[in-house]
Enzyme design. Structure first.
Site, short mmCIF file in Angstrom:
data_model
loop_
_atom_site.label_atom_id
_atom_site.label_comp_id
_atom_site.label_asym_id
_atom_site.label_seq_id
_atom_site.Cartn_x
_atom_site.Cartn_y
_atom_site.Cartn_z
N TYR A 1 -3.18 -0.33 10.13
CA TYR A 1 -3.06 -0.66 8.70
C TYR A 1 -1.67 -0.29 8.19
CZ TYR A 1 -4.43 -0.67 3.74
OH TYR A 1 -4.53 -0.92 2.39
N SER B 1 0.85 -1.19 0.00
CA SER B 1 0.00 0.00 0.00
C SER B 1 0.88 1.24 0.00
CB SER B 1 -0.86 0.00 1.27
OG SER B 1 -1.35 1.29 1.57
#
Ligand code: NAP
Ligand code: GCO
Length: 270
Positions: free
Chosen positions: A163, A150
């Protein structure tokens, strides 16, 4: 030289894309099928599995099997690998660790349980699935592992502490699998999508009551040189490249597919 484009073919390969019932994983699995691979996918919900199989069939994918498997449960992962090998008559050649969740909560308000669940699904699971497929890849003398990282493997932002920690860890797990298993002709790379329009980011794109764009939507458009959100289809080509023989000397790399957002300070005041 034989037809160079054959280097990008996945004919005869068995690809397992975790969490490929919809979203990014579904698009990657579809791209793999169009490149010639047989597909294994998994998710946690039976209705999602059945809907996905219908969609794969509509999209012309016939050599595909789906399994209910929670990637955080090692016994379920081992069972899936055994079933897939038995049903396809071959071991997994390509593993894409795509399954993932996000919880957007300010860190000091986040429970340790929520934090651990994100780490478990977004990071620990990639260790579990990779450990399950690497022995057969070593025996075969080749293998591809692709971890869906990501932008949060590189940057932080408010409310995504767990996250970002998981995706940062996933970047380093990618480099470590490269380091430890590269000698067996196993390539482990990452794909770092930018902001992609999927169910996971739907809350960030919801139209406001007055019909205007969500403030975060406008923020991302201003931060992305491409001036648009990515689509799951934008990831198909990069994913096929990293799964193919064309990338046999690419290892430990994170390929950012982000419309340029990581390179850009953001639209300057006019
Ligand atoms: P999504 O739309 O929320 O889809 C997530 C998929 O993972 C679903 O198929 C879900 O199915 C499955 N899943 C979740 N937890 C699971 C578990 N424990 N075991 C098995 N399957 C599980 O997400 P997405 O936007 O496509 O994102 C896919 C990956 O890309 C994630 O790793 C995400 O972090 C990453 N990513 C997304 C973006 C973005 O902007 N969308 C950008 C960068 C990276 P079930 O719920 O039925 O299990
Ligand atoms: C968020 C988004 C991002 C994207 C992606 C960006 O809340 O900031 O969900 O985390 O999902 O990871 O690369």
């Amino acid at each position: 030289m034989a037809d160079f484009t054959e280097k990008f073919s996945l004919k005869g390969k068995l690809a397992w894309v975790t969490g490929a019932s919809y979203g990014i994983g579904y698009a990657i699995a579809l791209g793999y099928a169009k490149a010639g691979a047989k597909i294994v996918f998994n998710c946690r919900h039976q209705d999602g599995l059945e809907k996905a199989l219908e969609n794969y069939k509509k999209d012309g994918v016939t050599d595909v099997k789906g399994y209910i498997c929670d990637v955080t449960k090692e016994d379920e992962v081992i069972d899936l690998v055994k079933k897939a090998e038995a049903e396809f008559g071959q071991s997994v050649d390509i593993l894409v660790n795509n399954a993932g969740i996000i919880k957007r909560i300010p860190m000091t308000e986040m429970s340790a349980e929520d934090f651990r669940q994100v780490i478990d699904i977004d990071l620990t699971s990639a260790y579990i699935t990779s450990k399950a497929v690497i022995p057969a890849m070593i025996k075969k003398g080749h293998g591809k592992i692709i971890n869906i990282c990501s932008m949060m493997s590189e940057l932080g932002r408010e409310t995504v502490s767990a996250y970002a920690a998981a995706k940062g860890g996933l970047k380093m797990l990618t480099k470590n699998i490269c380091s430890e298993y590269g000698k067996y002709n196993i390539q482990c790379n990452g794909i770092g999508p930018g902001y992609i329009a999927t169910p996971q980011t739907a809350p960030l794109r919801e139209r406001q009551a007055d019909g205007s764009r969500h403030p975060f939507d406008s923020f991302i458009i201003a931060k992305t040189p491409a001036e648009r959100w990515g689509t799951p289809e934008d990831l198909m080509g990069p994913a096929v490249f990293l799964a193919s023989d064309a990338s046999d000397f690419v290892n430990g790399h994170i390929l950012y597919v982000d419309g340029g957002i990581l390179a850009y300070i953001g639209r300057q005041p006019s």
